[in-house]
Design a protein around this motif. Structure first.
Motif, short mmCIF file in Angstrom:
data_model
loop_
_atom_site.label_atom_id
_atom_site.label_comp_id
_atom_site.label_asym_id
_atom_site.label_seq_id
_atom_site.Cartn_x
_atom_site.Cartn_y
_atom_site.Cartn_z
N THR A 90 0.83 -1.20 0.00
CA THR A 90 0.00 0.00 0.00
C THR A 90 0.87 1.26 0.00
OG1 THR A 90 -1.75 -1.17 1.18
CG2 THR A 90 -1.83 1.23 1.24
N ILE A 91 1.91 1.24 0.81
CA ILE A 91 2.83 2.38 0.88
C ILE A 91 3.52 2.58 -0.46
CG2 ILE A 91 4.99 3.22 1.93
CD1 ILE A 91 3.96 1.69 4.52
N TYR A 92 4.00 1.50 -1.09
CA TYR A 92 4.69 1.62 -2.38
C TYR A 92 3.74 2.03 -3.50
CZ TYR A 92 8.82 -0.31 -0.16
OH TYR A 92 9.90 -0.52 0.65
N SER A 93 2.49 1.64 -3.41
CA SER A 93 1.50 2.10 -4.38
C SER A 93 1.34 3.63 -4.29
CB SER A 93 0.16 1.41 -4.14
OG SER A 93 -0.83 1.90 -5.02
N PHE A 94 1.27 4.13 -3.07
CA PHE A 94 1.20 5.58 -2.86
C PHE A 94 2.49 6.25 -3.34
CE2 PHE A 94 2.31 9.19 -0.13
CZ PHE A 94 1.34 10.09 -0.54
N LEU A 95 3.63 5.65 -3.04
CA LEU A 95 4.92 6.19 -3.48
C LEU A 95 4.95 6.35 -5.00
CD1 LEU A 95 7.89 7.05 -3.05
CD2 LEU A 95 8.47 4.60 -3.12
N GLY A 117 -5.47 11.14 0.80
CA GLY A 117 -6.07 10.54 1.98
C GLY A 117 -5.22 10.82 3.21
N ASN A 118 -4.87 9.78 3.95
CA ASN A 118 -4.06 9.92 5.16
C ASN A 118 -2.56 9.82 4.90
OD1 ASN A 118 -6.20 10.22 7.09
ND2 ASN A 118 -6.66 8.06 6.76
N PHE A 119 -2.17 9.67 3.63
CA PHE A 119 -0.76 9.57 3.26
C PHE A 119 -0.20 10.94 2.90
CE2 PHE A 119 -1.76 5.08 2.36
CZ PHE A 119 -0.67 4.47 2.96
N ILE A 120 1.01 11.21 3.35
CA ILE A 120 1.74 12.43 2.99
C ILE A 120 3.15 12.03 2.56
CG2 ILE A 120 2.69 14.65 3.76
CD1 ILE A 120 0.45 14.72 5.86
N TYR A 121 3.50 12.41 1.35
CA TYR A 121 4.86 12.22 0.82
C TYR A 121 5.58 13.56 0.92
CZ TYR A 121 8.54 11.92 -2.71
OH TYR A 121 9.75 11.96 -3.36
N SER A 122 6.84 13.54 1.33
CA SER A 122 7.64 14.77 1.34
C SER A 122 9.04 14.45 0.87
CB SER A 122 7.67 15.40 2.73
OG SER A 122 8.30 14.53 3.65
N ASP A 123 9.63 15.40 0.17
CA ASP A 123 10.98 15.28 -0.34
C ASP A 123 11.73 16.55 -0.01
OD1 ASP A 123 13.01 13.96 -2.31
OD2 ASP A 123 12.85 16.03 -2.96
N SER A 124 12.92 16.41 0.54
CA SER A 124 13.79 17.57 0.75
C SER A 124 15.16 17.21 0.21
CB SER A 124 13.86 17.95 2.23
OG SER A 124 14.42 16.90 2.98
N HIS A 125 15.76 18.14 -0.48
CA HIS A 125 17.05 17.88 -1.09
C HIS A 125 17.85 19.18 -1.16
CE1 HIS A 125 14.30 19.04 -4.31
NE2 HIS A 125 15.34 19.70 -4.78
N ASN A 137 10.25 11.01 2.59
CA ASN A 137 9.53 10.35 3.67
C ASN A 137 8.07 10.18 3.27
OD1 ASN A 137 11.37 10.28 6.15
ND2 ASN A 137 11.58 12.40 5.48
N ILE A 138 7.46 9.15 3.84
CA ILE A 138 6.01 8.98 3.75
C ILE A 138 5.49 8.80 5.16
CG2 ILE A 138 4.10 7.52 2.97
CD1 ILE A 138 5.77 6.82 0.51
N SER A 139 4.44 9.55 5.46
CA SER A 139 3.75 9.42 6.74
C SER A 139 2.32 8.95 6.47
CB SER A 139 3.69 10.76 7.47
OG SER A 139 4.99 11.19 7.79
N TYR A 146 7.88 5.27 6.03
CA TYR A 146 8.84 5.03 4.95
C TYR A 146 9.85 6.16 4.92
CZ TYR A 146 10.48 5.29 0.08
OH TYR A 146 11.25 5.39 -1.04
N ARG A 147 11.09 5.81 4.59
CA ARG A 147 12.15 6.80 4.45
C ARG A 147 13.16 6.31 3.42
NH1 ARG A 147 15.04 10.82 7.56
NH2 ARG A 147 17.26 10.63 7.17
N LEU A 148 13.67 7.22 2.60
CA LEU A 148 14.67 6.89 1.61
C LEU A 148 15.68 8.03 1.52
CD1 LEU A 148 14.56 5.17 -1.67
CD2 LEU A 148 15.05 7.59 -1.85
N SER A 149 16.96 7.69 1.43
CA SER A 149 18.03 8.66 1.22
C SER A 149 18.57 8.47 -0.19
CB SER A 149 19.17 8.46 2.21
OG SER A 149 18.72 8.61 3.53
N TYR A 150 18.96 9.56 -0.84
CA TYR A 150 19.50 9.45 -2.18
C TYR A 150 20.58 10.49 -2.42
CZ TYR A 150 16.22 13.24 -3.29
OH TYR A 150 15.51 14.42 -3.31
#
Length: 156
Positions: A90-95, A117-125, A137-139, A146-150
């Motif tokens: 579900t999280i990856y579908s939202f991603l 909905g209740n999902f929030i994606y944020s990106d900071s770079h 991040n996904i909340s 969820y969290r990813l570094s790049y």
């Protein structure tokens, strides 16, 4: 259109048409055992994304121009360890929805923020396409799930 503009247009198109749209279904026969490999080509540009894992994954995207690597990004991250496989899907579908919002201004992952909905994606770079690093991040209901570094840049 100069080469840099053509590259940025291609990068955004490749990201939208590979994992963001198709997920693992976009995979081709992987060159590295145990990996998933996604590819996209348009004219002289070729994009390859190779990654290992699912709940926690590590990967690399590379763009080639006339068969020469010109840009790359490495990444690692995934869902929190307390998420089960159903939650992860579900999280990856939202991603993937957030990643389809990638744009020319910030062609690294997804937009600065995306909500459904209740999902929030944020990106900071920080940095530019030539040299950058960031975190996404996904909340879900105010809990980070969820969290990813790049990081990456132009290959010289």
């Amino acid at each position: 259109m100069n080469l840099n503009e053509a590259f940025l247009d291609f990068l955004v198109e490749a990201k939208k048409k590979s994992y963001a749209s198709q997920g693992d279904d976009a995979s081709v026969e992987p060159k590295l055992e145990g990996s998933q490999q996604l590819e996209f080509q348009n004219g002289d540009f070729f994009y390859r994304d190779i990654y290992f894992g699912m709940s926690y994954f590590i990967g690399q995207e590379t763009v080639y121009y006339q068969e020469k690597p010109i840009w790359s990004m490495v990444y690692s991250g995934g869902v929190n360890s307390k998420q089960d496989i159903k939650d992860a899907r579900t999280i990856y579908s939202f991603l993937r929805k957030a990643m389809r919002e990638v744009n020319l201004d910030t062609p690294f992952r997804g937009p600065k923020q995306f909500t459904e909905g209740n999902f929030i994606y944020s990106d900071s770079h920080e940095g530019s396409i030539e040299l950058f690093k960031g975190i996404e991040n996904i909340s879900f209901r105010d809990e980070k799930v969820y969290r990813l570094s790049y990081s990456g840049g132009s290959i010289r």
